[in-house]
Motif scaffolding. Sequence first.
Motif, PDB file in Angstrom:
ATOM      1  N   GLN A  99      31.641 -17.458  -6.973  1.00  0.00           N
ATOM      2  CA  GLN A  99      32.034 -18.834  -7.246  1.00  0.00           C
ATOM      3  C   GLN A  99      33.489 -18.890  -7.704  1.00  0.00           C
ATOM      4  O   GLN A  99      34.244 -19.791  -7.302  1.00  0.00           O
ATOM      5  CB  GLN A  99      31.117 -19.448  -8.300  1.00  0.00           C
ATOM      6  CG  GLN A  99      31.304 -20.947  -8.489  1.00  0.00           C
ATOM      7  CD  GLN A  99      31.013 -21.738  -7.221  1.00  0.00           C
ATOM      8  OE1 GLN A  99      29.909 -21.681  -6.685  1.00  0.00           O
ATOM      9  NE2 GLN A  99      32.001 -22.480  -6.729  1.00  0.00           N
ATOM     10  N   LEU A 129      35.665 -18.374  -4.598  1.00  0.00           N
ATOM     11  CA  LEU A 129      35.685 -19.569  -3.760  1.00  0.00           C
ATOM     12  C   LEU A 129      36.587 -20.635  -4.372  1.00  0.00           C
ATOM     13  O   LEU A 129      37.372 -21.281  -3.672  1.00  0.00           O
ATOM     14  CB  LEU A 129      34.264 -20.105  -3.582  1.00  0.00           C
ATOM     15  CG  LEU A 129      34.098 -21.308  -2.650  1.00  0.00           C
ATOM     16  CD1 LEU A 129      34.521 -20.954  -1.220  1.00  0.00           C
ATOM     17  CD2 LEU A 129      32.658 -21.809  -2.668  1.00  0.00           C
ATOM     18  N   ALA A 166      35.366 -25.715  -2.321  1.00  0.00           N
ATOM     19  CA  ALA A 166      34.572 -25.499  -3.531  1.00  0.00           C
ATOM     20  C   ALA A 166      34.313 -26.821  -4.253  1.00  0.00           C
ATOM     21  O   ALA A 166      33.194 -27.085  -4.707  1.00  0.00           O
ATOM     22  CB  ALA A 166      35.290 -24.519  -4.451  1.00  0.00           C
ATOM     23  N   LEU A 195      31.731 -28.988  -2.240  1.00  0.00           N
ATOM     24  CA  LEU A 195      30.357 -28.514  -2.399  1.00  0.00           C
ATOM     25  C   LEU A 195      29.834 -28.830  -3.801  1.00  0.00           C
ATOM     26  O   LEU A 195      28.662 -29.174  -3.966  1.00  0.00           O
ATOM     27  CB  LEU A 195      30.292 -27.006  -2.140  1.00  0.00           C
ATOM     28  CG  LEU A 195      30.535 -26.560  -0.691  1.00  0.00           C
ATOM     29  CD1 LEU A 195      30.541 -25.033  -0.600  1.00  0.00           C
ATOM     30  CD2 LEU A 195      29.495 -27.136   0.249  1.00  0.00           C
ATOM     31  N   MET A 234      25.989 -22.270  -4.698  1.00  0.00           N
ATOM     32  CA  MET A 234      26.087 -21.180  -3.730  1.00  0.00           C
ATOM     33  C   MET A 234      24.919 -20.202  -3.831  1.00  0.00           C
ATOM     34  O   MET A 234      24.644 -19.461  -2.900  1.00  0.00           O
ATOM     35  CB  MET A 234      27.410 -20.432  -3.899  1.00  0.00           C
ATOM     36  CG  MET A 234      28.642 -21.232  -3.490  1.00  0.00           C
ATOM     37  SD  MET A 234      28.454 -22.052  -1.878  1.00  0.00           S
ATOM     38  CE  MET A 234      28.066 -20.689  -0.796  1.00  0.00           C
ATOM     39  N   LEU A 254      23.520 -17.463  -1.139  1.00  0.00           N
ATOM     40  CA  LEU A 254      23.984 -16.112  -1.412  1.00  0.00           C
ATOM     41  C   LEU A 254      22.846 -15.147  -1.729  1.00  0.00           C
ATOM     42  O   LEU A 254      22.975 -13.947  -1.483  1.00  0.00           O
ATOM     43  CB  LEU A 254      24.992 -16.118  -2.564  1.00  0.00           C
ATOM     44  CG  LEU A 254      26.348 -16.755  -2.272  1.00  0.00           C
ATOM     45  CD1 LEU A 254      27.269 -16.610  -3.485  1.00  0.00           C
ATOM     46  CD2 LEU A 254      27.005 -16.140  -1.050  1.00  0.00           C
ATOM     47  N   SER A 263      31.180 -13.402   3.015  1.00  0.00           N
ATOM     48  CA  SER A 263      30.714 -14.749   2.637  1.00  0.00           C
ATOM     49  C   SER A 263      31.846 -15.765   2.700  1.00  0.00           C
ATOM     50  O   SER A 263      31.665 -16.883   3.203  1.00  0.00           O
ATOM     51  CB  SER A 263      30.118 -14.727   1.226  1.00  0.00           C
ATOM     52  OG  SER A 263      28.995 -13.893   1.158  1.00  0.00           O
ATOM     53  N   LEU A 300      32.089 -19.108   5.287  1.00  0.00           N
ATOM     54  CA  LEU A 300      32.276 -20.471   4.801  1.00  0.00           C
ATOM     55  C   LEU A 300      33.575 -21.076   5.331  1.00  0.00           C
ATOM     56  O   LEU A 300      33.606 -22.248   5.739  1.00  0.00           O
ATOM     57  CB  LEU A 300      32.272 -20.489   3.274  1.00  0.00           C
ATOM     58  CG  LEU A 300      30.932 -20.156   2.601  1.00  0.00           C
ATOM     59  CD1 LEU A 300      31.091 -20.097   1.098  1.00  0.00           C
ATOM     60  CD2 LEU A 300      29.877 -21.192   2.982  1.00  0.00           C
ATOM     61  N   LEU A 326      24.477 -24.834   6.030  1.00  0.00           N
ATOM     62  CA  LEU A 326      24.392 -23.491   5.474  1.00  0.00           C
ATOM     63  C   LEU A 326      23.279 -22.678   6.130  1.00  0.00           C
ATOM     64  O   LEU A 326      23.401 -21.465   6.308  1.00  0.00           O
ATOM     65  CB  LEU A 326      24.137 -23.558   3.961  1.00  0.00           C
ATOM     66  CG  LEU A 326      25.339 -23.836   3.061  1.00  0.00           C
ATOM     67  CD1 LEU A 326      24.875 -24.108   1.644  1.00  0.00           C
ATOM     68  CD2 LEU A 326      26.307 -22.660   3.082  1.00  0.00           C
TER      69      LEU A 326
END
Length: 201
Positions: A51, A54, A62, A65, A72, A76, A113, A117, A137
């Motif tokens: 996090q 991101l 970020a 979202l 996340m 994840l 990851s 994204l 996602l």
Amino acid sequence: MHFIAGVLLAVMEAEDAFWCLCSIIEKMLPAEFYSCGDHDYSFGVELELFQELLNCSCPQLAAHLADLQVGMELVLVSWFKSFFMCLEAPHDLKLRLMDSIFLQGMDGLHNVSLLLLKAEKSRFLQCGSFEEAIQLLAVLPIDYSGCDFFEPALPQRERLAGRREELLAARGAVPPRFPVRSYEIPWSLTDHPRLPGRTPE
């Protein structure tokens, strides 16, 4: 874990696949990575680290979202614990994903990851609700062609290692690992002779 075992069994004999999985769990991953409940703090640290990464590398995404209340951890957990083998992707791409993680270690999980994204950033920014973002996602990524999973390791690697230590210390001492076996994998999965198109030397 069974996703990882399935891919290993597709390219090597059962005994090799078993010892490879042992090596991944015992040498590569943090202690208690697959634990549940009160003992999953090492995995919780990786979620918190991602996090932060991101927020730093893609603040617009970020923030969007966060506005949609998309945590996340919803994705994840499956990505990290399966090494992304849970994704609907071609077999050869899954092997490249696994090789990139073997090369970069835990940082590779974060790197891949972020790439996934960012590859669909514009689509995420068009999502207007929690439900839309979750549906996107679930099918990431739409197009793998823009993802270079072997690009240079995270530029924040040293900072990441230091921050990981800080978070682990804040959560309490991590239990020591059990003694591990001496087992090494001297080749890349994509070089294995059982892979289609390869012939034994």
